[in-house]
Design an enzyme around this catalytic site. Structure first.
Site, PDB file in Angstrom:
ATOM      1  N   GLU A   1     -29.962 -26.153 -18.574  1.00 29.92           N
ATOM      2  CA  GLU A   1     -30.322 -25.889 -16.672  1.00 29.92           C
ATOM      3  C   GLU A   1     -32.505 -26.639 -17.120  1.00 29.92           C
ATOM      4  OE1 GLU A   1     -29.921 -21.390 -15.110  1.00 29.92           O
ATOM      5  OE2 GLU A   1     -29.845 -21.506 -17.435  1.00 29.92           O
TER       6      GLU A   1
ATOM      7  N   ARG B   1     -36.010 -13.463 -13.815  1.00 30.38           N
ATOM      8  CA  ARG B   1     -36.249 -14.721 -14.454  1.00 30.38           C
ATOM      9  C   ARG B   1     -37.917 -15.559 -13.665  1.00 30.38           C
ATOM     10  NH1 ARG B   1     -33.851 -18.251 -18.852  1.00 30.38           N
ATOM     11  NH2 ARG B   1     -32.552 -16.370 -19.044  1.00 30.38           N
TER      12      ARG B   1
ATOM     13  N   ALA C   1     -26.738 -19.880 -17.003  1.00 30.79           N
ATOM     14  CA  ALA C   1     -27.302 -20.289 -17.842  1.00 30.79           C
ATOM     15  C   ALA C   1     -28.279 -20.739 -19.559  1.00 30.79           C
ATOM     16  CB  ALA C   1     -27.808 -17.971 -19.192  1.00 30.79           C
TER      17      ALA C   1
ATOM     18  N   ARG D   1     -28.564 -23.611 -10.902  1.00 23.59           N
ATOM     19  CA  ARG D   1     -29.498 -24.448 -12.230  1.00 23.59           C
ATOM     20  C   ARG D   1     -30.826 -24.112 -12.499  1.00 23.59           C
ATOM     21  NH1 ARG D   1     -27.629 -30.268 -13.266  1.00 23.59           N
ATOM     22  NH2 ARG D   1     -27.411 -30.260 -15.345  1.00 23.59           N
TER      23      ARG D   1
ATOM     24  N   GLN E   1     -17.134 -19.836 -12.281  1.00 20.43           N
ATOM     25  CA  GLN E   1     -17.934 -20.100 -13.269  1.00 20.43           C
ATOM     26  C   GLN E   1     -17.143 -18.879 -14.147  1.00 20.43           C
ATOM     27  OE1 GLN E   1     -21.048 -22.067 -10.523  1.00 20.43           O
ATOM     28  NE2 GLN E   1     -22.059 -21.398 -13.070  1.00 20.43           N
TER      29      GLN E   1
END
Length: 781
Positions: free
Chosen positions: A728, A325, A527, A357, A212
């Site tokens: 997400e 987060r 994200a 995710r 990714q």
């Protein structure tokens, strides 16, 4: 300086334009098997196959490493250790602490110690098992509790605070305390970790990696080989799933393949078997969360003190931002009053956990929903009413988060009310309550939960993207951008955006493999920002070329710019029209550049970590889900009967793909809270390391009634065509199922007890919760 044409007013609809339910650009190849993944690529003559020897212990000093039998094994060409690395040994993504190969000591069971290259895949795997490895074992820290007791952390704790939480809780009429164990999750991508490295001239290297984050792979390969980044090219056409598991952790296997290729001068492929992939790569962080919350008699939160403890594994990886987060999302959709949130990053002797995710968001959201249920049981109200009471609102200043970002463009109340009505929540609640009163064994549960999810990388510099567009003289268009395609439809959406800008069919637009030699210094596709960032960058590149073409046509034909339109594969030039292909040829003949880069960086975002305050998110994506379950209280087994989801995507770029993303995210969230259980033994060995011992959701785990609708309202922020991210946020809809199971169990105590049910809520845990709830109800009379 000329102003760019306004894409909102000039874009015309064409086949496959942005906003239409265009099929995924590789859908037919996925179905037919024609899609090319790294392991499908033709291999150069003489390609070697690499495999690792892994640590048999979780922690200790390497006492003996005898690789003689490995070197003598059939087909073996090279055996390399940490001493053979010419450049950097540490490949930590953000902070140091992750050696490419263990040197001197090991820190988790399954850590790579050496790499062997052989003439076949099976020969390499067989040879890797022949090493004699002796380790002086030390006590391994396996659980969060072990790490907390030992005060073992990969990064320092961090706190966020608004007001005086301790005083607000002390002054509240009702104080509730609780703890929650939240299991991790294996990515279980269909395509495992794999890389192919091919030597090039001047010590260069061509790397094909299922990653990714190609730019990070490029950087780390260059550092490991001790060469400049411009000698390394990374190509990534598609992944067979990533989900965060290939954001940082694809790099190690690419670096090892490149190391072998550099040392031998031969191409090298490295592909992990599923069991080794699961044992030696990171997962979603397990968490252990604690809360103390003060509320009034109606259930309105006055103050909250929350601690989230992330199980990070042996190294930092992305854990600092992941735990951040979780802290950011510990409020979910609710105003916590005076609040203090603390996050610990616990170091254990297990594989370094990584992105997944939702990053850390789900671990905060699930805690907020647990608190809502507990409050509702305590004050004797429907959990939905308690949720609605505590929602963020613009009234009374109840719209500022504990990290001091104002919740703007808040649609939570309207969205929830719409789903409450469309799902027939109130009537079903009444019917379920009555059913439970007359059904001693089978119990139904119902829950409607919201989600508010912040969109942006919380590390500011990652919020940027680039793109490159070429128009050829036959009118065909080639697009390259920094995002990676892992099945989520990113390339399709970018192609739709570019096709719409030029008014051509999507069939005339080709999005090529993500390559570091076309768009440099890219951010990871993570994200939920892939389309937000890369779509804008591609649009900006298209607008640059488009403006050149408009200026050329205006001068060449003597027309006002307003008389020049791009639509339906043609260019309208006043009273005449010309096909886009003919116009492209004409522009080329008149020396108009038909190529341009595009760049975009997210505006408005900032966060001062020292002050724990700022605007880390450009906007919030919102949604709500209603889940109904049927629980067998004799066995703990349960069935998901119905799910209704209403999700906010702004102006959808592709409704079909967006709905598919929501359905898939829900299924993955469902697995996280119900069936997907990771188990390590006391020695640190992962016992659930294959499809026979690790249960992802199957078709029969999904509800018979599964309704998904888009809450389509243009994003007030200036995002790509006013859309919202969709990757997400829908993952959190699975939490409604856990709340529904708790609701069913709570009915055993006439909804007066809030069951202790940790996730994943396997049937065993549900049965334990049933027994504990019955016992508590009997004790309280």
């Amino acid at each position: 300086m000329r102003s760019m044409p306004n894409s909102q007013t000039t874009v015309q609809q064409a086949k496959g334009h942005a906003g239409s339910s265009t099929k995924h650009e590789s859908a037919h190849k996925h179905v037919s098997g024609e899609a090319i993944y790294v392991d499908d690529m033709p291999e150069p003559a003489g390609t070697l196959y690499a495999y690792c020897g892994f640590s048999p212990k979780a922690r200790g000093k390497i006492n003996k490493l005898d690789l003689g039998p490995v070197r003598q094994a059939e087909g073996v060409v090279a055996v390399l250790t940490a001493d053979d690395v010419p450049g950097h040994l540490d490949i930590g993504a953000v902070f140091p602490g992750e050696p490419l190969l263990a040197q001197g000591e090991v820190e988790f069971l399954g850590q790579p110690i050496f790499v062997v290259a052989a003439t076949s895949y099976n020969a390499a795997r067989r040879a890797a098992r022949l090493a004699e490895i002796k380790i002086d074992s030390e006590r391994a820290l396996i659980t969060v509790a072990d790490a907390l007791e030992a005060e073992s952390f990969v990064r320092p704790p961090h706190s966020q605070q608004r007001g005086d939480a301790a005083k607000a809780i002390k002054d509240a009429p009702i104080v509730l305390e609780g703890e929650q164990f939240i299991g991790g999750q294996e990515h279980f991508y269909l395509e495992g970790q794999v890389s192919l490295a091919i030597p090039a001239e001047d010590r260069g290297m061509m790397v094909y990696s299922s990653s990714q984050h190609p730019a990070e792979v490029q950087k780390l390969v260059a550092e490991v080989l001790d060469v400049p980044m411009n000698l390394i090219t990374v190509d990534m056409r598609r992944m067979g799933g990533g989900f965060g598991g290939k954001e940082t952790q694809a790099a190690q296997w690419a670096c090892l393949a490149a190391l072998v290729a550099s040392k031998t001068g031969r191409a090298c492929k490295m592909r992990l078997a599923r069991s080794d992939d699961m044992s030696s790569t990171g997962k979603r962080h397990p968490f252990y969360n604690q809360f103390t919350v003060g509320v009034d008699e109606e259930g309105l939160i006055q103050g909250a003190d929350i601690t989230v403890n992330g199980h990070c594994g042996y190294a930092p990886d992305l854990s600092d931002a992941i735990v951040d987060r979780a802290m950011f999302h510990s409020d979910n959709a609710y105003y916590l009053g005076n609040a203090k949130i603390t996050g610990n990053r616990c170091k254990t002797n297990t594989v370094s956990n990584t992105a997944y995710r939702g990053f850390g968001g789900p671990k905060g959201v699930i805690l907020a929903e647990r608190m809502m249920d507990d409050i509702a049981r305590r004050v004797g109200k429907d959990p939905l009413d308690v949720r609605k009471l505590n929602l963020y609102t613009d009234e009374g200043g109840r719209n500022v988060t504990h990290y001091h970002q104002t919740v703007e463009h808040n649609i939570l109340e309207e969205l929830i009310e719409q789903l409450e009505e469309s799902s027939n929540y109130r009537a079903r609640r009444a019917a379920i309550t009555e059913f439970n009163q007359h059904s001693p064994i089978m119990k139904k549960g119902l829950a409607l939960t919201p989600v508010k999810f912040g969109i942006s990388f919380t590390v500011q510099h990652l919020n940027q993207a680039g793109a490159l567009i070429h128009i050829y003289t036959d009118g065909s268009i080639q697009v390259n951008h920094g995002g990676t395609e892992m099945g989520q439809g990113l390339h399709t959406k970018v192609a739709q955006i570019v096709a719409a800008e030029f008014g051509v069919d999507i069939d005339d637009v080709l999005v090529t493999a993500t390559r570091t030699d076309k768009v440099p210094n890219t951010s990871p596709t993570a994200a939920s920002s892939g389309t937000d960032l890369n779509g804008k960058a591609a649009q900006n590149a298209a607008l640059t070329i488009k403006q050149r073409l408009i200026d050329f046509a205006s001068e060449h034909f003597g027309l006002a710019t307003s008389a020049i339109k791009f639509a339906d594969g043609e260019v309208q030039l006043g009273a005449q029209t010309m096909s886009f292909a003919e116009f492209s040829q004409l522009a080329y003949m008149n020396r108009v550049s038909l190529s341009s880069t595009g760049y975009y960086k997210t505006p408005k975002i900032h966060y001062d970590r020292e002050k724990a305050a700022g605007r880390p998110f450009f906007y919030f994506a919102m949604g709500a889900s209603c889940a109904e379950v049927l629980v067998d209280t004799l066995t703990g087994e349960y069935q998901l009967s119905q799910v209704d989801i209403l999700h906010d995507v702004g102006t959808s770029l592709n409704p079909a793909i967006d709905i598919g993303q929501i359905e898939g995210a829900f299924a993955q969230g469902l697995g996280w809270v119900t069936t997907e259980e990771l188990v390590w033994n006391n020695e640190g060995r992962l016992l659930t390391n294959n499809g026979a011992t690790y249960k992802i959701p199957a078709v029969n785990d999904l509800p018979e009634k599964f309704n998904v609708e888009l809450f389509e309202r243009a994003n007030p922020e200036d995002t790509i065509l006013n859309s919202k991210a969709v990757g997400e946020p829908p993952f959190m809809h699975g939490i409604a199922v856990l709340c529904a199971i708790r609701d069913a169990v709570s009915s055993l105590a006439d909804y007066r007890v809030s069951p202790e049910l940790h996730s994943p809520a396997t049937p065993e845990k549900v049965l334990w919760a049933v027994n504990a709830t019955r016992a508590q109800a009997q004790a309280e009379g």
